[in-house]
Design a protein around this motif. Structure first.
Motif, PDB file in Angstrom:
ATOM      1  N   GLU A   1       1.140  16.983  12.200  1.00 35.21           N
ATOM      2  CA  GLU A   1       0.868  16.112  13.349  1.00 35.21           C
ATOM      3  C   GLU A   1       1.069  14.679  12.866  1.00 35.21           C
ATOM      4  O   GLU A   1       0.702  14.352  11.746  1.00 35.21           O
ATOM      5  CB  GLU A   1      -0.586  16.334  13.771  1.00 35.21           C
TER       6      GLU A   1
ATOM      7  N   ARG B   1      -4.208   9.813  14.872  1.00 36.89           N
ATOM      8  CA  ARG B   1      -4.507  11.012  14.091  1.00 36.89           C
ATOM      9  C   ARG B   1      -3.210  11.573  13.519  1.00 36.89           C
ATOM     10  O   ARG B   1      -2.218  11.728  14.230  1.00 36.89           O
ATOM     11  CB  ARG B   1      -5.173  12.058  14.982  1.00 36.89           C
ATOM     12  N   SER B   2      -3.229  11.859  12.227  1.00 39.25           N
ATOM     13  CA  SER B   2      -2.098  12.485  11.551  1.00 39.25           C
ATOM     14  C   SER B   2      -2.649  13.567  10.634  1.00 39.25           C
ATOM     15  O   SER B   2      -3.736  13.422  10.076  1.00 39.25           O
ATOM     16  CB  SER B   2      -1.306  11.463  10.741  1.00 39.25           C
ATOM     17  N   VAL B   3      -1.891  14.660  10.497  1.00 37.71           N
ATOM     18  CA  VAL B   3      -2.321  15.792   9.677  1.00 37.71           C
ATOM     19  C   VAL B   3      -1.134  16.263   8.843  1.00 37.71           C
ATOM     20  O   VAL B   3      -0.006  16.347   9.351  1.00 37.71           O
ATOM     21  CB  VAL B   3      -2.847  16.957  10.551  1.00 37.71           C
TER      22      VAL B   3
ATOM     23  N   THR C   1      -5.251  20.399   3.140  1.00 38.31           N
ATOM     24  CA  THR C   1      -4.914  19.737   4.406  1.00 38.31           C
ATOM     25  C   THR C   1      -5.586  18.382   4.449  1.00 38.31           C
ATOM     26  O   THR C   1      -6.783  18.265   4.186  1.00 38.31           O
ATOM     27  CB  THR C   1      -5.378  20.579   5.613  1.00 38.31           C
TER      28      THR C   1
ATOM     29  N   THR D   1      -6.482  15.241   6.943  1.00 38.42           N
ATOM     30  CA  THR D   1      -6.605  14.835   8.341  1.00 38.42           C
ATOM     31  C   THR D   1      -6.972  13.363   8.372  1.00 38.42           C
ATOM     32  O   THR D   1      -8.020  12.961   7.874  1.00 38.42           O
ATOM     33  CB  THR D   1      -7.670  15.679   9.074  1.00 38.42           C
ATOM     34  N   CYS D   2      -6.088  12.571   8.949  1.00 42.39           N
ATOM     35  CA  CYS D   2      -6.198  11.117   8.985  1.00 42.39           C
ATOM     36  C   CYS D   2      -6.637  10.688  10.378  1.00 42.39           C
ATOM     37  O   CYS D   2      -5.995  11.047  11.370  1.00 42.39           O
ATOM     38  CB  CYS D   2      -4.826  10.538   8.644  1.00 42.39           C
ATOM     39  N   THR D   3      -7.723   9.934  10.443  1.00 38.73           N
ATOM     40  CA  THR D   3      -8.264   9.475  11.715  1.00 38.73           C
ATOM     41  C   THR D   3      -8.413   7.960  11.682  1.00 38.73           C
ATOM     42  O   THR D   3      -8.942   7.404  10.714  1.00 38.73           O
ATOM     43  CB  THR D   3      -9.646  10.123  11.964  1.00 38.73           C
TER      44      THR D   3
END
Length: 155
Positions: free
Chosen positions: A45, A50-52, A113, A115-117
């Motif tokens: 994503e 948000r990026s994953v 993984t 997860t960037c928020t």
């Protein structure tokens, strides 16, 4: 002769890294970066809020056989920088000015993984929190990255 400025040179790299088609135009001249390729990072994503992405433990370990702490930071900085760059938009770019990480748990195998928020998306600064987890969903590390947003200089 191919160089880093030949259009389409990185199309296969972008596809292999999982970059959504909508961002190929933005990255087709530069690719995702040699380190992203070496680390095996794959985007799931990608967006400013948000990026994953995932990264294999194998090939990114330190001498004790666990994921290298620096590998956590590479994943975090990759996600935060891409997200900040998307926030910056056309005619602007993001430059990392601070990154820090706390490592909570080690991992010796599998896929991590990140997860960037977004914490703050402003006109001059973008700050993101990136949480790395193992395949069981356990938190491995927490990082924070701040990027300065700058206007592109004319050539």
């Amino acid at each position: 002769m191919m160089d880093n400025f030949t259009p389409g040179r990185f199309t296969e790299e972008l596809i292999a890294a999982g970059v959504p088609q909508e961002y190929h135009g933005w990255l087709e001249r530069y690719g995702v970066g040699a380190l992203v390729v070496k680390m095996g990072i794959k985007f799931l994503e990608l967006g400013p809020e948000r990026s994953v992405a995932t990264m294999p433990v194998e090939g990114n370990t330190q001498v004790a056989g666990i994921l290298h702490g620096g590998a956590h930071v590479v994943l975090a900085e990759t996600l935060g920088s891409f997200a900040a760059s998307l926030h910056a938009g056309s005619g602007r770019h993001a430059v990392g000015i601070e990154v820090g990480a706390t490592h909570h748990r080690s991992v010796a195998a599998g896929l991590v993984t990140g997860t960037c928020t977004a914490i703050h998306l402003g006109g001059t600064l973008a700050t993101h929190e990136v949480v790395m987890t193992d395949e069981a969903g356990r938190r491995l590390s927490t990082a924070r990255i701040t990027n300065m947003i700058r206007d592109n200089r004319g050539h």
